[in-house]
Structure formats: C-alpha cells, structure tokens
Design an enzyme around this catalytic site. Sequence first.
Site, PDB file in Angstrom:
ATOM      1  N   GLN A 194      -4.725  -1.292   9.607  1.00  0.00           N
ATOM      2  CA  GLN A 194      -4.672  -2.750   9.046  1.00  0.00           C
ATOM      3  C   GLN A 194      -5.282  -3.642   9.923  1.00  0.00           C
ATOM      4  O   GLN A 194      -4.920  -3.694  10.987  1.00  0.00           O
ATOM      5  CB  GLN A 194      -3.414  -3.257   8.667  1.00  0.00           C
ATOM      6  CG  GLN A 194      -2.828  -4.599   8.004  1.00  0.00           C
ATOM      7  CD  GLN A 194      -3.451  -4.405   6.552  1.00  0.00           C
ATOM      8  OE1 GLN A 194      -3.381  -3.630   5.719  1.00  0.00           O
ATOM      9  NE2 GLN A 194      -4.115  -5.648   6.310  1.00  0.00           N
ATOM     10  N   ASP A 212     -11.406   3.017   4.219  1.00  0.00           N
ATOM     11  CA  ASP A 212     -11.738   1.755   4.184  1.00  0.00           C
ATOM     12  C   ASP A 212     -13.239   1.712   4.460  1.00  0.00           C
ATOM     13  O   ASP A 212     -13.782   0.557   4.015  1.00  0.00           O
ATOM     14  CB  ASP A 212     -11.384   0.941   5.388  1.00  0.00           C
ATOM     15  CG  ASP A 212     -10.273   0.157   4.879  1.00  0.00           C
ATOM     16  OD1 ASP A 212      -9.946  -0.357   3.984  1.00  0.00           O
ATOM     17  OD2 ASP A 212      -9.464  -0.691   5.977  1.00  0.00           O
ATOM     18  N   LYS A 256       0.903  -1.372  -0.147  1.00  0.00           N
ATOM     19  CA  LYS A 256       0.114  -0.083  -0.210  1.00  0.00           C
ATOM     20  C   LYS A 256       0.874   1.373  -0.116  1.00  0.00           C
ATOM     21  O   LYS A 256       0.537   2.102  -0.851  1.00  0.00           O
ATOM     22  CB  LYS A 256      -0.960   0.048   1.226  1.00  0.00           C
ATOM     23  CG  LYS A 256      -2.002  -0.965   1.192  1.00  0.00           C
ATOM     24  CD  LYS A 256      -2.913  -1.075   2.358  1.00  0.00           C
ATOM     25  CE  LYS A 256      -4.018  -2.153   2.160  1.00  0.00           C
ATOM     26  NZ  LYS A 256      -4.638  -2.749   3.406  1.00  0.00           N
TER      27      LYS A 256
END
Length: 298
Positions: free
Chosen positions: A98, A121, A54
Amino acid sequence: MSAALIDGKAFAAGLRAKVAEQAATFEQAAERKAGLAVVLVGEDPASQVYVASKAKQTVECGMASFEHRLPEDTAQDVLLALIDALNADPAVDGILVQLPLPKHLDEQAVVTRISPDKDVDGLTPISTGRLALGQPGLVPCTPLGSLMLLKDRLGDLSGLDAVVIGRSILVGKPMAQLLLAENCTVTVAHSRTRDLPEVVRRADIVVAAVGRPEMVRGDWIKPGATVIDVGINRLPPEEGKAKGKLVGDVATAEVLEVAGAVTPVPGGVGPMTIAVLLRNALVAAHRNAGVALADGAL
Ligand code: NAP
C-alpha cells in the site's frame, strides 16, 4: 444534449462476480485458493481503510487474503525481507504494497523487489516494460479499469483520438500505453502542455488524471466525447459539516451537457480499482499455478 453517466459501481460488481466464479473454478483445478497479500506500513487512516476494504473483497471473491501490518518505523531491510518471503510463498499469487510508504523508506526499491509474476499493481519496472512491449503481464488497476469502462461503452476504440491528462507512473503513462495498444491516436497532456482546453477539444476520449478539482470544463469537450474522470479530490468542508464533498478532475454537470458519456465521482472509476486488483490477482494465480484461463473470462 445530455450525456449518460457511466455506472462504474455496477460494472465493478459484475467484474467481481466473474472473479468469484473463476476463483471457485481455480480452486478446484489448483487444489488451493488464489491468494493476495497486502502489506501496510504505518498508521495512515486512508490507507487503513483501503487495506481493510481490499482484504474484505478478496475473501468475498473466494480468494485467500494475507494482511501484513508493520509499524511506522519499520526498517527498509525488514520490509524487503517480508517481500522476499511473500515472493517465495506458493500460497501467495499477488503482492500489493500500500502506497505511499513512510518517508524513510525507498518506495521504488520496495516496489522493484516484488516478483513481476506477483505484481498485481503492475508497477515494477518489468511490468512497465512488458506493457510498453505489448507482452502479457500485469497492468496497473486504475488505468485497466478505465479501459474496461471505455470498451464497454464504445466497443472498438481503433482510430479514436484520446487525450490523457496526467503522466504519472500510476495512471497517466499506463493509460496512454493501453489506449495506444487499442489503436487510439494518443496525446499525453501534463502541467507544461500549452493550451490544454484546445488539446482536449480534439479528443473522442478524455481521461483526466490530474488531482485538480473540476479542472476540465464543459467548453473543453468535443460534443459526444467519452470522458473518464480518474480524479478523487476532497473539497474543504462546508460550514457545519465534518467532511468536504468528493469531486473529480472534471466539472461533471457542465461536461454532461456536451459529452456522450462521463464517469461520475464517486461511483465511476473508483470502484473499478479494487475489482481490477482482484482480477489481476486471479490472473496471476492462473499463470503461477499453470492453470488455463479462458480468453476474455476476466
Ligand atoms: P500525480 O502523480 O500527482 O500526477 C498528476 C499529473 O497531472 C502529473 O502528470 C501533472 O503534470 C499533471 N498536472 C498537474 N497539474 C496540471 C495542470 N494544471 N494541467 C495539466 N496537467 C496537470 O497524480 P496521479 O497519481 O496520477 O492521480 C491523479 C488523480 O487521480 C488524483 O486525484 C488521484 O487521487 C486520483 N486517483 C484515483 C484513483 C482511483 O482509484 N480512482 C487511483 C489513482 C489516482 P506534471 O507531470 O507535469 O507534473
């Protein structure tokens, strides 16, 4: 009949190129780069690979990447304080924690602490609510990437029968909301669904997000249907091999005989997830900086 394989890798590369172009325009307008912060707690090897990938792709797209790696035994209040600091930092447009977090941390409380304006997200209760209400907001990356592939393949989805297998917060539920917003007739199937093959046989669009290797068989599929395979499952290694093969939730070879189009695993939905994350970060940057983004630019 033999179906087409949907090339998610190529589509994701195209999306990243658009993100890079818009990131450069954003930098000129806002006099700063768009910024994405990624928080990793602990040493999980798969998570470390994702986070590194990422960060690399963020920089390649011309955005600033802020990596925060915290030890496995990080206390909840320390993690929450970091999120508060990132929420307040004007150089940070998107925050990604994460998952999964180590067991002693309260994942829901941590995610909820992220500012909805930086929730790349799309997992905070506010983002989830905005999606359900049809308000502008940030949408989870994997379902949004799946929708992009569907619209690229089929154009207008209006009136199509869609069956989403799986009802997770991360994939199944937001996928169903997105398809509903596109005027599909949506069925959400799960582990208690009766006669799943019969339910799936009705579908013009099948999205499989289950986590069971090759569960969806060829004879479950309506001829010509479009099948999106979200699953990522690693089979046990064959003799003499260190790693097992990666397969999806769909028996691809069988389904290819019947469907109109199928996403492969790997190379289908997987590459879309990070590309959409970068897209979400740049959309957030425009909103946070008050810089206009042309409709359909990303
Ligand atoms: P999850 O949270 O474990 O949810 C799985 C869903 O499948 C649940 O709703 C479960 O139903 C349902 N299910 C389980 N067994 C079933 C059965 N026999 N018949 C029908 N439904 C069944 O998983 P997830 O996070 O949504 O992920 C699903 C898959 O997608 C996994 O393989 C994951 O690795 C993959 N994934 C890929 C990406 C990507 O970037 N491509 C991103 C995220 C996830 P209940 O609710 O009734 O238990």
